[in-house]
Design a protein around this motif. Structure first.
Motif, PDB file in Angstrom:
ATOM      1  N   LEU A 272       4.442  -0.723  -8.358  1.00 16.70           N
ATOM      2  CA  LEU A 272       3.949  -1.963  -8.273  1.00 16.70           C
ATOM      3  C   LEU A 272       4.344  -3.207  -8.709  1.00 16.70           C
ATOM      4  N   ILE A 299      -2.711  -3.739  -2.285  1.00 22.23           N
ATOM      5  CA  ILE A 299      -2.361  -4.440  -3.717  1.00 22.23           C
ATOM      6  C   ILE A 299      -3.335  -4.337  -4.682  1.00 22.23           C
ATOM      7  N   THR A 343       0.158   5.238  -4.643  1.00 23.56           N
ATOM      8  CA  THR A 343       0.109   3.885  -4.543  1.00 23.56           C
ATOM      9  C   THR A 343       2.673   3.946  -4.728  1.00 23.56           C
ATOM     10  N   ALA A 347       4.158   1.327  -2.398  1.00 23.67           N
ATOM     11  CA  ALA A 347       5.017   0.016  -2.637  1.00 23.67           C
ATOM     12  C   ALA A 347       6.473   0.283  -1.679  1.00 23.67           C
TER      13      ALA A 347
END
Length: 416
Positions: A272, A299, A343, A347
């Motif tokens: 992230l 995000i 996640t 990214a």
């Protein structure tokens, strides 16, 4: 976020973070940029630096050369090492070595600890956990274990076929799960036996190519396929009590699943950070990508879910310290595995071509994290355990059996 970790845990994690930022991640970046592998000598140099900073083997008692952290206290440090492809390896907290150290420290005899644990901690030797078997052997249903060990005088005679034995190519010894009483239920008739690599009849067949890697490092123990053909070792090589293999493995895996959760949450957090840095610099369609609402919301969702995963893992760790935490661990592992997958996928998407290129670590992270939904218990296995707990109309004897032995245990050597 404040997770109310102990002062000791925060102190060590802070120093681990500094070591990652100042030493480990810069070396990783250089290796990714140049394509040059990080050598075994360099890894050993990192170990010496970790020792100088009092960070080496945080999970091992001080008497064997570690830092002696309690389980809950070491978790934040495991999250920090997860931020680097070589982070866990750099402080000797990598799987499967970490889990094997814990097993020997937990149930090994004094003689076994001196002969095997002490040099294992120091990196003088390597180890592997040898349980998972090819079809139709032990895996997600460990009752299907086919490997046997039969007593002949004061020796075990071991026969079996294993695969996905992590670090099996380089291991100096294996902790082998084998049926030692064929007349008993596998949960009560299975043992863990220490088998030296140089024992007659140990045949390392091959390394199994797989999705993901260990990053730009020369040290690569692989995931070995191994055949044990009339391998003879002393009965005194039994780890813990004879017939207690599944109970010992469950003690090993409960904590191991949570340390994996923390390592992968650290990996997701760094992903992230990379994505946000890229979005702040990259412009498209008239403005910086960080100003696009769709990306900002994604995000935000990822940060929220990752925070929830960290909180679940810490709760499960507290419960594990108090006793049985089978369901809490299953929930934390299954949820964290999926959230870290999502996640890191996000990214990669945010960074576009740079995300799939290997100048950045994201592509390596993406390949590695997918296995986490399979190793240490596939998602479906953990959901089965959670569902059994959730419905109060299941067979009580079945529930009792699951609570005692975790029938849904998957000991996959990709983990450990």
């Amino acid at each position: 976020m404040e997770y109310h970790d102990s002062e000791k845990a925060k102190d060590v994690a802070g120093r681990v973070e500094a070591f990652m930022d100042e030493v480990v991640i810069p070396r990783e970046r250089e290796a990714l940029r140049t394509g040059e592998q990080i050598t075994n000598d360099e890894i050993e140099d990192l170990w010496e630096q970790a020792k100088d900073r009092d960070l080496f083997a945080p999970q091992v008692p001080e008497e064997y050369g570690g830092q002696g952290l309690d389980f809950s206290d070491m978790l934040p440090s495991f999250e920090q090492v997860g931020r680097s492809l070589i982070g866990a390896l750099s402080i000797r907290a990598n799987a499967p070595q970490e889990g094997n150290m814990h097993t020997l420290e937990m149930v090994g005899t004094d003689e076994q600890k001196e002969e095997w644990l002490r040099p294992l901690v120091q990196g003088e030797i390597s180890s592997a956990f040898s349980m998972t078997e090819p079809m139709q052997g032990g895996g997600s249903d460990p009752k299907m274990l086919q490997t046997t060990a039969v007593k002949d005088g004061d020796e075990w005679v071991i026969n079996g076929h294993k695969w996905w034995t992590s670090d099996g190519l380089d291991a100096d010894f294996y902790l082998v799960m084998a049926r030692t009483d064929l007349d008993a239920h596998p949960y009560e008739g299975t043992s863990i036996i220490l088998v030296p690599r140089d024992a007659d009849g140990v045949n390392v067949v091959r390394n199994i190519d797989h999705m993901g890697d260990h990053g730009p490092v020369e040290r690569a123990g692989g995931h070995a396929e191994i055949k044990y053909d009339n391998v003879r070792v002393p009965v005194e090589n039994t780890i813990g009590e004879e017939g207690q293999g599944f109970q010992i493995a469950q003690m090993r895996l409960g904590g191991g699943r949570l340390t994996h959760c923390m390592r992968y949450s650290g990996m997701a957090q760094r992903s992230l950070e990379i994505a946000k840095a890229y979005l702040s610099e990259r412009e498209g369609f008239g403005s910086a990508l960080e100003d696009k609402q769709a990306l900002r919301h994604r995000i935000a969702d990822a940060e929220t879910r990752l925070h929830a995963a960290r909180t679940m893992v810490r709760h499960a760790a507290r419960e594990l310290d108090r006793g049985d935490a089978r369901i809490e661990v299953a929930m934390a592992k299954m949820y964290t595995a999926n959230i870290t997958n999502e996640t890191i996928d996000l990214a990669v998407q945010c960074c576009g071509g740079n995300g799939i290129g290997k100048d950045l670590p994201l592509a390596h992270f993406y390949e590695n994290v997918r296995a986490f939904r399979i190793v240490d218990g596939a998602d479906e296995v953990h959901r089965r355990s959670i569902a059994r707990w959730a419905f109060d109309d299941v067979d009580e004897a079945e529930v009792e059996d699951a609570l005692r032995f975790d029938e849904d245990l998957r000991i996959d050597a990709l983990d450990e």
